[in-house]
Scaffold this motif. Structure first.
Motif, PDB file in Angstrom:
ATOM      1  N   MET A  18       5.851 -84.845 -46.673  1.00 28.46           N
ATOM      2  CA  MET A  18       5.475 -83.745 -45.793  1.00 28.46           C
ATOM      3  C   MET A  18       5.395 -84.218 -44.348  1.00 28.46           C
ATOM      4  SD  MET A  18       2.482 -81.882 -48.064  1.00 28.46           S
ATOM      5  CE  MET A  18       2.164 -80.673 -46.759  1.00 28.46           C
ATOM      6  N   ASN A  19       5.038 -85.479 -44.127  1.00 31.79           N
ATOM      7  CA  ASN A  19       4.966 -86.025 -42.776  1.00 31.79           C
ATOM      8  C   ASN A  19       6.323 -86.467 -42.268  1.00 31.79           C
ATOM      9  OD1 ASN A  19       2.112 -85.730 -42.754  1.00 31.79           O
ATOM     10  ND2 ASN A  19       1.881 -87.675 -43.841  1.00 31.79           N
ATOM     11  N   VAL A  20       7.218 -86.794 -43.186  1.00 29.53           N
ATOM     12  CA  VAL A  20       8.562 -87.219 -42.807  1.00 29.53           C
ATOM     13  C   VAL A  20       9.416 -86.014 -42.427  1.00 29.53           C
ATOM     14  CG1 VAL A  20      10.675 -88.366 -43.593  1.00 29.53           C
ATOM     15  CG2 VAL A  20       8.442 -89.263 -44.289  1.00 29.53           C
ATOM     16  N   TYR A  21       9.344 -84.960 -43.245  1.00 26.46           N
ATOM     17  CA  TYR A  21      10.164 -83.771 -43.024  1.00 26.46           C
ATOM     18  C   TYR A  21       9.253 -82.608 -42.640  1.00 26.46           C
ATOM     19  CZ  TYR A  21      13.241 -86.781 -45.717  1.00 26.46           C
ATOM     20  OH  TYR A  21      13.966 -87.855 -46.158  1.00 26.46           O
ATOM     21  N   LEU A  22       9.140 -82.386 -41.342  1.00 26.48           N
ATOM     22  CA  LEU A  22       8.288 -81.310 -40.844  1.00 26.48           C
ATOM     23  C   LEU A  22       8.988 -79.967 -41.023  1.00 26.48           C
ATOM     24  CD1 LEU A  22       7.008 -83.025 -37.568  1.00 26.48           C
ATOM     25  CD2 LEU A  22       6.020 -83.095 -39.867  1.00 26.48           C
ATOM     26  N   ASN A  23       8.267 -78.886 -40.757  1.00 22.31           N
ATOM     27  CA  ASN A  23       8.832 -77.555 -40.957  1.00 22.31           C
ATOM     28  C   ASN A  23      10.086 -77.322 -40.125  1.00 22.31           C
ATOM     29  OD1 ASN A  23       6.921 -76.815 -42.839  1.00 22.31           O
ATOM     30  ND2 ASN A  23       5.537 -75.921 -41.336  1.00 22.31           N
ATOM     31  N   THR A  24      10.128 -77.916 -38.935  1.00 13.87           N
ATOM     32  CA  THR A  24      11.316 -77.773 -38.093  1.00 13.87           C
ATOM     33  C   THR A  24      12.538 -78.343 -38.784  1.00 13.87           C
ATOM     34  OG1 THR A  24       9.965 -77.950 -36.088  1.00 13.87           O
ATOM     35  CG2 THR A  24      12.326 -78.334 -35.861  1.00 13.87           C
ATOM     36  N   GLU A  25      12.375 -79.536 -39.351  1.00 16.15           N
ATOM     37  CA  GLU A  25      13.492 -80.162 -40.051  1.00 16.15           C
ATOM     38  C   GLU A  25      13.869 -79.393 -41.319  1.00 16.15           C
ATOM     39  OE1 GLU A  25      12.015 -82.935 -37.187  1.00 16.15           O
ATOM     40  OE2 GLU A  25      10.907 -81.957 -38.783  1.00 16.15           O
ATOM     41  N   ILE A  26      12.865 -78.910 -42.042  1.00 13.67           N
ATOM     42  CA  ILE A  26      13.141 -78.143 -43.261  1.00 13.67           C
ATOM     43  C   ILE A  26      13.958 -76.905 -42.929  1.00 13.67           C
ATOM     44  CG2 ILE A  26      12.126 -76.807 -45.131  1.00 13.67           C
ATOM     45  CD1 ILE A  26      11.760 -79.751 -45.549  1.00 13.67           C
ATOM     46  N   ASP A  27      13.588 -76.208 -41.863  1.00 17.46           N
ATOM     47  CA  ASP A  27      14.330 -75.017 -41.453  1.00 17.46           C
ATOM     48  C   ASP A  27      15.793 -75.348 -41.160  1.00 17.46           C
ATOM     49  OD1 ASP A  27      12.424 -73.027 -41.672  1.00 17.46           O
ATOM     50  OD2 ASP A  27      11.625 -73.360 -39.669  1.00 17.46           O
ATOM     51  N   ILE A  28      16.016 -76.444 -40.454  1.00 17.45           N
ATOM     52  CA  ILE A  28      17.385 -76.823 -40.112  1.00 17.45           C
ATOM     53  C   ILE A  28      18.166 -77.195 -41.364  1.00 17.45           C
ATOM     54  CG2 ILE A  28      18.803 -78.512 -38.876  1.00 17.45           C
ATOM     55  CD1 ILE A  28      16.608 -78.591 -36.743  1.00 17.45           C
ATOM     56  N   MET A  29      17.532 -77.924 -42.279  1.00 17.70           N
ATOM     57  CA  MET A  29      18.215 -78.291 -43.513  1.00 17.70           C
ATOM     58  C   MET A  29      18.572 -77.062 -44.334  1.00 17.70           C
ATOM     59  SD  MET A  29      16.501 -81.846 -44.887  1.00 17.70           S
ATOM     60  CE  MET A  29      14.780 -81.450 -44.698  1.00 17.70           C
ATOM     61  N   LEU A  30      17.659 -76.089 -44.396  1.00 26.28           N
ATOM     62  CA  LEU A  30      17.946 -74.849 -45.117  1.00 26.28           C
ATOM     63  C   LEU A  30      19.116 -74.109 -44.480  1.00 26.28           C
ATOM     64  CD1 LEU A  30      14.270 -73.645 -45.695  1.00 26.28           C
ATOM     65  CD2 LEU A  30      15.873 -74.297 -47.505  1.00 26.28           C
ATOM     66  N   ASP A  31      19.158 -74.095 -43.155  1.00 23.94           N
ATOM     67  CA  ASP A  31      20.264 -73.438 -42.457  1.00 23.94           C
ATOM     68  C   ASP A  31      21.582 -74.175 -42.688  1.00 23.94           C
ATOM     69  OD1 ASP A  31      18.581 -71.502 -41.479  1.00 23.94           O
ATOM     70  OD2 ASP A  31      18.325 -72.435 -39.516  1.00 23.94           O
TER      71      ASP A  31
END
Length: 294
Positions: free
Chosen positions: A142-155
């Motif tokens: 959770m500290n490595v992949y923040l919500n910003t990164e998760i959003d980009i990966m989903l996109d």
């Protein structure tokens, strides 16, 4: 006789190939829920546990929806092994075609939590039943992949999902989690690019340097203002005729300029409406992540 034995051997071998093509699961019962030792079973999560497939945690790729070929599963498995050896984080890929009535994000969290995966990891789950996919993190991930990164990966995954290229979608997920992990220790994310973090010593030195510049500028401004002060003989001295203007509303303008800057809201995704966020799974563990429709 020999031909008969040979035929039996071929049939058994063919049968074993069919069995191996399916994801092997284990039965969960109230006598043995098959959950990690830190999971507390209660009336609130018992149903979720019993409805979650119990799998062999060493497989890493669980294609219940049959979206991947055997060679593709093997390729993804090898990518996961390399990623885990590099980072120490667990990575899991799962596809399902029968949603038990949960959100895809919760389904991904439950699949991860109620199997014997590491407490620090990330899962990518594709749900063909409701046509959504999700990325969920747990523990230190959770500290490595923040919500910003998760959003980009989903996109990044979305174009492949929309074109039914599920293997490329899984590959995109693996490439992104490896890339984001590689930069997270030394860099930080800003906009669409990565910026190098400074060492603690450099940050302290720059802070003192910046404070010194600010203090110098303030002192010079104060000295300049003091030198400009002259004794006024009347109140009219405080008004500058060329810049004074009184409009119909009685507002006094003295030549100053005010600028407005539009504050942009967060941009929408190229996929579905859902965005990433932190949440608690039915297991009680905390997670990060989100989902998209396709």
């Amino acid at each position: 006789m020999k031909r008969f034995k040979y035929l039996i051997a071929i049939l058994l071998f063919s049968f074993s190939l069919v069995v191996n093509a399916e994801v092997v699961t284990y039965e969960r019962t109230k006598e043995n829920y098959r959950v990690p030792s830190d999971i507390t079973v209660s009336q609130y999560n018992e149903k979720d546990i019993l409805n979650t497939p119990s799998v062999d945690e060493s497989i890493k790729v669980y294609d219940f929806a049959n979206l991947l070929s055997d060679s593709q599963e093997k390729s993804l498995f090898n990518s996961i092994v390399r990623f885990t050896n590099k980072t120490g984080l667990e990575a899991v890929i799962a596809t399902i075609d029968d949603n038990p009535g949960k959100s895809v994000r919760d389904e991904a969290a439950d699949f991860y939590d109620y199997n014997y995966f590491k407490t620090n990891g990330i899962i990518f789950l594709i749900d063909m039943d409701v046509r959504e996919y999700s990325i969920v993190t747990t523990g230190s991930a959770m500290n490595v992949y923040l919500n910003t990164e998760i959003d980009i990966m989903l996109d990044n995954v979305y174009p492949y999902m929309a074109n039914k290229n599920y293997y490329s979608a899984c590959n995109s997920f693996m490439e992104d989690i490896d890339r984001y992990y590689s930069v997270q220790e030394d860099d930080y994310y800003y906009g669409d690019s990565y910026v190098k973090k400074q060492s603690i010593g450099s940050r302290v030195l720059n802070a003192f340097f910046g404070a010194g510049i600010v203090a110098t500028v303030v002192i010079l401004i104060m000295l300049f203002q003091c030198r400009m002060v002259r004794k006024a003989n009347s109140s009219r001295s405080y008004l500058v005729e060329e810049t004074k203007k009184i409009d119909n509303l009685g507002e006094i303008k003295t030549g100053s300029h005010t600028s407005r800057v539009r504050i942009q809201t967060s941009s929408g995704s190229s996929g579905g409406e859902s965005r990433s966020s932190s949440f608690s799974g039915s297991s009680g563990r905390s997670h990060g992540g989100g989902s998209r429709r396709f």
